[in-house]
Design a protein around this motif. Structure first.
Motif, PDB file in Angstrom:
ATOM      1  N   GLU A 208      13.285 -18.035  18.667  1.00  0.00           N
ATOM      2  CA  GLU A 208      12.877 -18.839  19.798  1.00  0.00           C
ATOM      3  C   GLU A 208      12.442 -17.990  20.989  1.00  0.00           C
ATOM      4  O   GLU A 208      12.290 -18.490  22.095  1.00  0.00           O
ATOM      5  N   LEU A 209      12.225 -16.692  20.798  1.00  0.00           N
ATOM      6  CA  LEU A 209      11.853 -15.809  21.893  1.00  0.00           C
ATOM      7  C   LEU A 209      10.349 -15.650  21.996  1.00  0.00           C
ATOM      8  O   LEU A 209       9.633 -15.662  21.001  1.00  0.00           O
ATOM      9  N   SER A 210       9.883 -15.471  23.230  1.00  0.00           N
ATOM     10  CA  SER A 210       8.467 -15.196  23.446  1.00  0.00           C
ATOM     11  C   SER A 210       8.174 -13.746  23.100  1.00  0.00           C
ATOM     12  O   SER A 210       9.083 -12.927  22.906  1.00  0.00           O
ATOM     13  N   GLU A 211       6.901 -13.416  23.056  1.00  0.00           N
ATOM     14  CA  GLU A 211       6.514 -12.039  22.731  1.00  0.00           C
ATOM     15  C   GLU A 211       7.065 -11.066  23.768  1.00  0.00           C
ATOM     16  O   GLU A 211       7.541  -9.978  23.428  1.00  0.00           O
ATOM     17  N   GLN A 212       7.016 -11.452  25.060  1.00  0.00           N
ATOM     18  CA  GLN A 212       7.548 -10.565  26.095  1.00  0.00           C
ATOM     19  C   GLN A 212       9.051 -10.361  25.937  1.00  0.00           C
ATOM     20  O   GLN A 212       9.564  -9.253  26.158  1.00  0.00           O
ATOM     21  N   GLU A 213       9.756 -11.423  25.558  1.00  0.00           N
ATOM     22  CA  GLU A 213      11.196 -11.291  25.359  1.00  0.00           C
ATOM     23  C   GLU A 213      11.511 -10.397  24.174  1.00  0.00           C
ATOM     24  O   GLU A 213      12.471  -9.613  24.204  1.00  0.00           O
ATOM     25  N   LEU A 214      10.698 -10.481  23.135  1.00  0.00           N
ATOM     26  CA  LEU A 214      10.886  -9.597  21.983  1.00  0.00           C
ATOM     27  C   LEU A 214      10.653  -8.144  22.366  1.00  0.00           C
ATOM     28  O   LEU A 214      11.391  -7.247  21.945  1.00  0.00           O
ATOM     29  N   VAL A 215       9.626  -7.905  23.179  1.00  0.00           N
ATOM     30  CA  VAL A 215       9.339  -6.542  23.637  1.00  0.00           C
ATOM     31  C   VAL A 215      10.512  -6.005  24.444  1.00  0.00           C
ATOM     32  O   VAL A 215      10.916  -4.839  24.290  1.00  0.00           O
ATOM     33  N   ARG A 216      11.076  -6.834  25.284  1.00  0.00           N
ATOM     34  CA  ARG A 216      12.206  -6.385  26.116  1.00  0.00           C
ATOM     35  C   ARG A 216      13.428  -6.077  25.264  1.00  0.00           C
ATOM     36  O   ARG A 216      14.183  -5.147  25.569  1.00  0.00           O
ATOM     37  N   ARG A 217      13.635  -6.837  24.214  1.00  0.00           N
ATOM     38  CA  ARG A 217      14.751  -6.530  23.323  1.00  0.00           C
ATOM     39  C   ARG A 217      14.504  -5.250  22.546  1.00  0.00           C
ATOM     40  O   ARG A 217      15.443  -4.507  22.237  1.00  0.00           O
ATOM     41  N   ASP A 218      13.247  -4.972  22.234  1.00  0.00           N
ATOM     42  CA  ASP A 218      12.918  -3.674  21.632  1.00  0.00           C
ATOM     43  C   ASP A 218      13.254  -2.544  22.608  1.00  0.00           C
ATOM     44  O   ASP A 218      13.821  -1.513  22.212  1.00  0.00           O
ATOM     45  N   SER A 219      12.914  -2.744  23.877  1.00  0.00           N
ATOM     46  CA  SER A 219      13.233  -1.735  24.894  1.00  0.00           C
ATOM     47  C   SER A 219      14.741  -1.566  25.020  1.00  0.00           C
ATOM     48  O   SER A 219      15.243  -0.451  25.204  1.00  0.00           O
ATOM     49  N   LEU A 220      15.456  -2.686  24.948  1.00  0.00           N
ATOM     50  CA  LEU A 220      16.917  -2.643  25.002  1.00  0.00           C
ATOM     51  C   LEU A 220      17.476  -1.745  23.911  1.00  0.00           C
ATOM     52  O   LEU A 220      18.333  -0.887  24.158  1.00  0.00           O
ATOM     53  N   GLN A 221      16.975  -1.915  22.688  1.00  0.00           N
ATOM     54  CA  GLN A 221      17.464  -1.111  21.573  1.00  0.00           C
ATOM     55  C   GLN A 221      17.076   0.357  21.746  1.00  0.00           C
ATOM     56  O   GLN A 221      17.874   1.263  21.452  1.00  0.00           O
ATOM     57  N   LYS A 222      15.867   0.602  22.227  1.00  0.00           N
ATOM     58  CA  LYS A 222      15.425   1.985  22.423  1.00  0.00           C
ATOM     59  C   LYS A 222      16.263   2.683  23.495  1.00  0.00           C
ATOM     60  O   LYS A 222      16.540   3.887  23.399  1.00  0.00           O
ATOM     61  N   LEU A 223      16.639   1.941  24.527  1.00  0.00           N
ATOM     62  CA  LEU A 223      17.528   2.525  25.532  1.00  0.00           C
ATOM     63  C   LEU A 223      18.861   2.932  24.914  1.00  0.00           C
ATOM     64  O   LEU A 223      19.385   4.022  25.191  1.00  0.00           O
ATOM     65  N   LYS A 224      19.393   2.071  24.062  1.00  0.00           N
ATOM     66  CA  LYS A 224      20.646   2.395  23.388  1.00  0.00           C
ATOM     67  C   LYS A 224      20.467   3.610  22.486  1.00  0.00           C
ATOM     68  O   LYS A 224      21.352   4.470  22.404  1.00  0.00           O
ATOM     69  N   ASP A 225      19.306   3.673  21.819  1.00  0.00           N
ATOM     70  CA  ASP A 225      19.023   4.826  20.956  1.00  0.00           C
ATOM     71  C   ASP A 225      18.966   6.125  21.751  1.00  0.00           C
ATOM     72  O   ASP A 225      19.271   7.204  21.227  1.00  0.00           O
ATOM     73  N   GLU A 226      18.554   6.012  23.028  1.00  0.00           N
ATOM     74  CA  GLU A 226      18.489   7.189  23.896  1.00  0.00           C
ATOM     75  C   GLU A 226      19.847   7.522  24.516  1.00  0.00           C
ATOM     76  O   GLU A 226      19.962   8.460  25.300  1.00  0.00           O
ATOM     77  N   GLY A 227      20.850   6.732  24.169  1.00  0.00           N
ATOM     78  CA  GLY A 227      22.178   6.971  24.710  1.00  0.00           C
ATOM     79  C   GLY A 227      22.388   6.393  26.100  1.00  0.00           C
ATOM     80  O   GLY A 227      23.319   6.787  26.810  1.00  0.00           O
ATOM     81  N   ILE A 228      21.527   5.462  26.495  1.00  0.00           N
ATOM     82  CA  ILE A 228      21.626   4.846  27.820  1.00  0.00           C
ATOM     83  C   ILE A 228      22.251   3.462  27.683  1.00  0.00           C
ATOM     84  O   ILE A 228      21.742   2.615  26.945  1.00  0.00           O
ATOM     85  N   GLU A 229      23.352   3.239  28.365  1.00  0.00           N
ATOM     86  CA  GLU A 229      24.019   1.932  28.343  1.00  0.00           C
ATOM     87  C   GLU A 229      23.228   0.971  29.229  1.00  0.00           C
ATOM     88  O   GLU A 229      23.121   1.182  30.444  1.00  0.00           O
ATOM     89  N   PRO A 230      22.665  -0.109  28.659  1.00  0.00           N
ATOM     90  CA  PRO A 230      21.843  -1.021  29.466  1.00  0.00           C
ATOM     91  C   PRO A 230      22.646  -1.949  30.376  1.00  0.00           C
ATOM     92  O   PRO A 230      22.090  -2.561  31.275  1.00  0.00           O
ATOM     93  N   PHE A 231      23.950  -2.068  30.145  1.00  0.00           N
ATOM     94  CA  PHE A 231      24.805  -2.914  30.974  1.00  0.00           C
ATOM     95  C   PHE A 231      26.088  -2.157  31.322  1.00  0.00           C
ATOM     96  O   PHE A 231      27.186  -2.540  30.898  1.00  0.00           O
ATOM     97  N   PRO A 232      25.984  -1.078  32.101  1.00  0.00           N
ATOM     98  CA  PRO A 232      27.159  -0.246  32.381  1.00  0.00           C
ATOM     99  C   PRO A 232      28.213  -0.988  33.210  1.00  0.00           C
ATOM    100  O   PRO A 232      27.893  -1.882  33.997  1.00  0.00           O
ATOM    101  N   ALA A 233      29.463  -0.606  33.027  1.00  0.00           N
ATOM    102  CA  ALA A 233      30.565  -1.268  33.728  1.00  0.00           C
ATOM    103  C   ALA A 233      30.963  -0.556  35.009  1.00  0.00           C
ATOM    104  O   ALA A 233      31.601  -1.151  35.873  1.00  0.00           O
ATOM    105  N   ALA A 234      30.592   0.703  35.146  1.00  0.00           N
ATOM    106  CA  ALA A 234      31.085   1.514  36.257  1.00  0.00           C
ATOM    107  C   ALA A 234      30.532   1.056  37.606  1.00  0.00           C
ATOM    108  O   ALA A 234      29.413   0.538  37.698  1.00  0.00           O
ATOM    109  N   LEU A 235      31.314   1.253  38.636  1.00  0.00           N
ATOM    110  CA  LEU A 235      30.894   0.993  40.009  1.00  0.00           C
ATOM    111  C   LEU A 235      29.668   1.837  40.350  1.00  0.00           C
ATOM    112  O   LEU A 235      29.579   3.007  39.945  1.00  0.00           O
ATOM    113  N   PHE A 236      28.732   1.264  41.083  1.00  0.00           N
ATOM    114  CA  PHE A 236      27.618   2.063  41.612  1.00  0.00           C
ATOM    115  C   PHE A 236      27.779   2.124  43.124  1.00  0.00           C
ATOM    116  O   PHE A 236      27.853   1.083  43.793  1.00  0.00           O
ATOM    117  N   PRO A 237      27.842   3.314  43.701  1.00  0.00           N
ATOM    118  CA  PRO A 237      28.255   3.487  45.113  1.00  0.00           C
ATOM    119  C   PRO A 237      27.156   3.201  46.137  1.00  0.00           C
ATOM    120  O   PRO A 237      26.703   4.089  46.865  1.00  0.00           O
TER     121      PRO A 237
END
Length: 596
Positions: free
Chosen positions: A31-60
Motif C-alpha cells: 500500500e506504499l507509494s513509490e516515494q515511500e518505497l524509496v524512503r524505505r530503501d534509504s532507511l535500509q541503506k542507512l542501517k547498512d552503513e551502520g547509522i541508526e535512523p531512530f537513535p535514542a540518545a539525547l541530542f544537546p
C-alpha cells in the motif's frame, strides 16, 4: 500483481503499480507509494552503513532558530535540531533549510568540512542521497553571513535524529512567485494536523495564541484570588445546561453515566462548601450537530464568585476580555472577517425585550405562549407546538436580533422561561438577572445572578421536565436532587459566568471555523483505501493503456498479444473496476485510461 488506489495530499486518487522488487516486502508495503518505497530503501541503506535512523540518545540542542535571528553573533558555535525542509546541492557544497519549533534557518554543508579524510560517504551518500525532506537532523556549526546577507550555520557535524518515511506535501513557488500544491484541503488539514502544523506556519501561530489566551485568563483569575478546580467529567445526571448528552455505562456499579455537558452545578456546590470564588476550564461534550461553530467536544470556562451579582459580573467580564485580547494580540482590537472588533471596556448594554422591539417592533412583555407563537410565525420563523415561551423568545431573538451585534454588547434581563438556573430579576418577576455577551452576532459569554432559592429551583427543574416531555429536546430531562440538597444547606448570593473558549479564540485569530482552532476536531470516519488486485492479463492491458492514455480497441488488443479469452475477461474486468472506459465513435471503438 497488485495496484493500490491511494489518497494523495491533494485529495485526488491515484493508481500505484507495485514493482517486482517490492513483491518481496511485507503485505503493508503493497500500500506504499513509490516515494515511500524509496524512503524505505534509504532507511535500509542507512542501517547498512551502520547509522541508526531512530537513535535514542539525547541530542544537546543549545539554540533555536529565532534566537539565532534575534541575537546573531558572527562566528558563534551553535547546536540546533529540526526538520530538513530543503536541499540545494551544488556538487561538493549544499545549502539546506532546517525548521525547528521557532522557524527556519539556513545551513551550509561542505563535503570537505564534513569529511576531512578520504572517505566522503557521509556527504556523498548519506547527506546527498539518503537524507530526505522531512528528516529530523541535528547540526553543530558556526554562525556566518552569506554573500547575500542571510544568517546561516556553517555545518561542521550533523546527526540523523529521525527518518521520515512519508513525503511532506510541501507547496512549490514558481518564478513568478505563485504558490502551487499548497496543503489547503480542509479535511486533510484537520485529519492530519501534524502535517498541517509542519507545512503551514500560520496554523501553529493560532495555537500559540490559544495557549496565551488560557494563560492570560488564568492569571487574571488567580490575581483576583479565585481558585482553579476540577469537577467530574463522568456524571450520573447530565445537568447544568439544556443539551443532549453522550451516555455510557459503568460496569462495576451497573449504572448509566453521562459525559459532562456543563460543570455549573458542581462549581456551585463548591460555593456552598465555602469557597468565595472558583473557576474551571472544562472539556464539555454534547451529542448534537457539527458545523463551522460547533464541535461535539469543546472547551468552556466557568467562574462563580460569592456575594456578587450580574451587574458586577458585567464589569468583571469586560475587564477580563480586554486584558485577554491585549495579552494575545498586543492590542484590544482584533480583526474578524470584514470587522475590527474592539474588546476595550466598557461594553454596550441592551435588554432582550428592548432588542426585540428594536429589530422587530414586537414587545414580548406580558405575552402568552400562543401570542408569541403567532408573532414568530408572522415574522417567518419556523416554530412548532413543542416550544414553550422561552424557546419561542429565543427563536425570535436568534433569527431577528442576534446577528446585528458586531461590537461586544451585553444582552440583559432574559425572560424567566429561558433561564431555569437564574435568579428572578429584583425589579420584574417575569425576567431574570442574566446577560449574554454578543460579538459579531455570536454569543461568547453567558452569566447570571445565580438562583440560590432551593424551592424556586425545584419548581424550575420541574417545569423544564414538563417541556422535555412535550418534546422540547433542549429542555432539561433530569432533576438533580443532590444539587437541590446542597442549596438547602444555603448558598450565598453568587454570580456565575461562562465563556466558550473555542469561540473566543476564533474571534482573536480571525478564524470563522471552529475546526481551525482545535488541534484535532471531530471528523467523519476516514475512508479506507481501496486495494485492487490485477491478474497478469489485466496488468498487460492496464500498463499499455496507462502509458498511451487512449488507443483504438483493435490496436490495443493486438499490442497485448493476449488470447481472445484473456482479452475479453481482462478488458471487461478493467471496465468494471473503473480503470478504463470503452467508447464508440462512428464505427471505431476506443479505450481510454480513466484517472481514478
Amino acid at each position: 500483481m497488485y495496484y493500490i488506489l491511494s489518497n494523495l495530499t491533494s485529495n485526488s486518487v491515484y493508481l500505484q503499480p507495485i514493482t517486482n522488487k517490492a513483491k518481496s516486502r511485507t503485505k503493508m508495503s503493497l500500500e506504499l507509494s513509490e516515494q515511500e518505497l524509496v524512503r524505505r530503501d534509504s532507511l535500509q541503506k542507512l542501517k547498512d552503513e551502520g547509522i541508526e535512523p531512530f537513535p535514542a540518545a539525547l541530542f544537546p540542542v543549545d539554540t533555536l532558530s529565532k534566537e539565532v535571528r534575534e541575537n546573531y553573533e558572527e562566528g558563534k558555535k551553535v547546536i540546533i535540531a529540526g526538520r530538513l525542509m530543503s536541499k540545494n546541492i551544488m556538487g561538493k557544497a549544499s545549502f539546506s533549510s532546517i525548521q525547528d519549533s521557532e522557524g527556519r534557518i539556513q545551513a551550509y554543508f561542505n563535503r570537505d568540512i564534513l569529511c576531512p579524510d578520504e572517505n566522503k560517504s557521509l556527504y556523498n551518500l548519506v547527506y546527498k542521497k539518503l537524507l530526505d525532506i522531512g528528516d529530523f537532523i541535528g547540526i553543530e556549526g558556526i554562525l556566518f553571513t552569506t554573500k547575500v546577507g542571510e544568517k546561516s550555520i556553517h555545518v561542521e557535524k550533523f546527526t540523523l535524529l529521525s527518518k521520515s518515511l512519508k513525503p511532506l506535501p510541501l507547496p512549490k513557488t514558481d518564478s513568478e512567485g505563485k504558490v502551487h500544491d499548497a496543503f489547503v484541503n480542509p479535511e486533510l488539514r484537520y485529519r492530519q494536523r501534524y502535517v498541517d502544523l509542519v507545512v503551514n506556519p500560520r496554523v501553529k501561530e493560532v495555537f500559540v495564541k490559544r495557549t496565551k489566551m488560557f494563560n492570560a485568563m488564568r492569571n487574571f483569575f488567580n490575581e483576583a484570588g479565585y481558585f482553579e478546580v476540577e469537577t467530574p467529567i463522568l456524571q450520573p445526571i447530565a445537568g447544568g445546561a439544556a443539551a443532549r448528552p453522550f451516555a455510557t455505562h459503568h460496569n462495576s456499579l451497573d449504572i448509566p453515566l453521562y459525559m459532562r455537558i456543563a460543570n455549573e452545578l458542581y462549581l456551585k456546590r463548591l460555593i456552598v462548601g465555602g469557597f468565595d470564588g472558583v473557576y474551571e476550564f472544562s472539556k464539555n461534550f454534547r451529542n448534537e450537530g457539527m458545523d463551522r461553530t460547533h464541535n461535539p467536544e469543546f472547551t468552556a470556562m466557568e467562574i462563580y464568585v460569592a456575594y456578587k451579582d450580574y451587574n458586577w459580573m458585567m464589569d468583571f467580564t469586560e475587564k477580563l476580555l480586554e486584558h485577554v485580547a491585549i495579552e494575545v494580540n498586543g492590542t484590544s482590537e482584533a480583526i474578524f472577517g470584514e470587522h475590527t472588533i474592539n474588546f476595550k471596556a466598557p461594553y454596550k448594554r441592551v435588554t432582550m425585550t428592548q432588542s426585540i422591539i428594536d429589530f422587530t417592533g414586537f414587545n414580548i412583555k406580558g405575552k402568552s405562549e400562543d401570542e408569541l407563537r403567532e408573532a414568530a410565525k408572522g415574522m417567518g420563523i419556523a416554530v412548532d407546538d413543542t416550544m414553550g415561551k422561552g424557546k419561542l423568545i429565543d427563536e425570535i431573538f436568534g433569527e431577528k436580533c442576534e446577528g446585528n451585534y458586531i461590537q461586544p454588547t451585553y444582552i440583559t434581563d432574559y425572560p424567566k422561561e429561558m433561564s431555569p438556573l437564574c435568579k428572578v430579576h429584583r425589579e420584574d418577576p417575569e425576567l431574570t438577572e442574566r446577560f449574554e455577551l454578543m460579538v459579531c452576532g455570536k454569543e461568547i459569554a453567558n452569566a447570571y445572578s445565580e438562583l440560590n432559592d432551593p424551592i424556586d429551583q425545584r419548581e424550575r427543574f420541574e417545569e423544564q421536565l414538563k417541556l422535555a416531555q412535550r418534546g422540547d429536546d433542549e429542555a432539561g430531562e433530569f432533576i438533580d436532587n443532590d444539587f437541590l440538597r446542597a442549596l438547602e444547606y444555603g448558598m450565598p448570593p453568587t454570580s456565575g459566568m461562562g465563556i466558550g473558549m473555542d469561540r473566543l479564540i476564533m474571534f482573536l485569530t480571525n478564524n470563522s471555523s471552529i475546526q481551525e482552532v482545535l488541534f484535532f476536531p471531530q471528523m467523519r470516519p476516514e475512508v479506507v483505501q481501496k486495494k485492487i488486485e490485477l491478474n497478469e492479463g489485466e496488468k498487460v492491458i492496464f500498463d499499455l493503456i496507462k502509458a498511451q492514455k487512449s488507443m483504438e480497441l483493435v490496436a490495443l488488443k493486438e499490442a497485448t498479444q493476449l488470447s481472445n479469452k484473456q482479452w475479453d475477461k481482462g478488458i471487461k474486468a478493467l471496465g468494471k473496476m473503473g480503470l478504463v472506459k470503452v467508447t464508440k465513435t462512428n464505427d471505431t471503438l476506443t479505450v481510454d485510461y480513466t484517472e481514478n
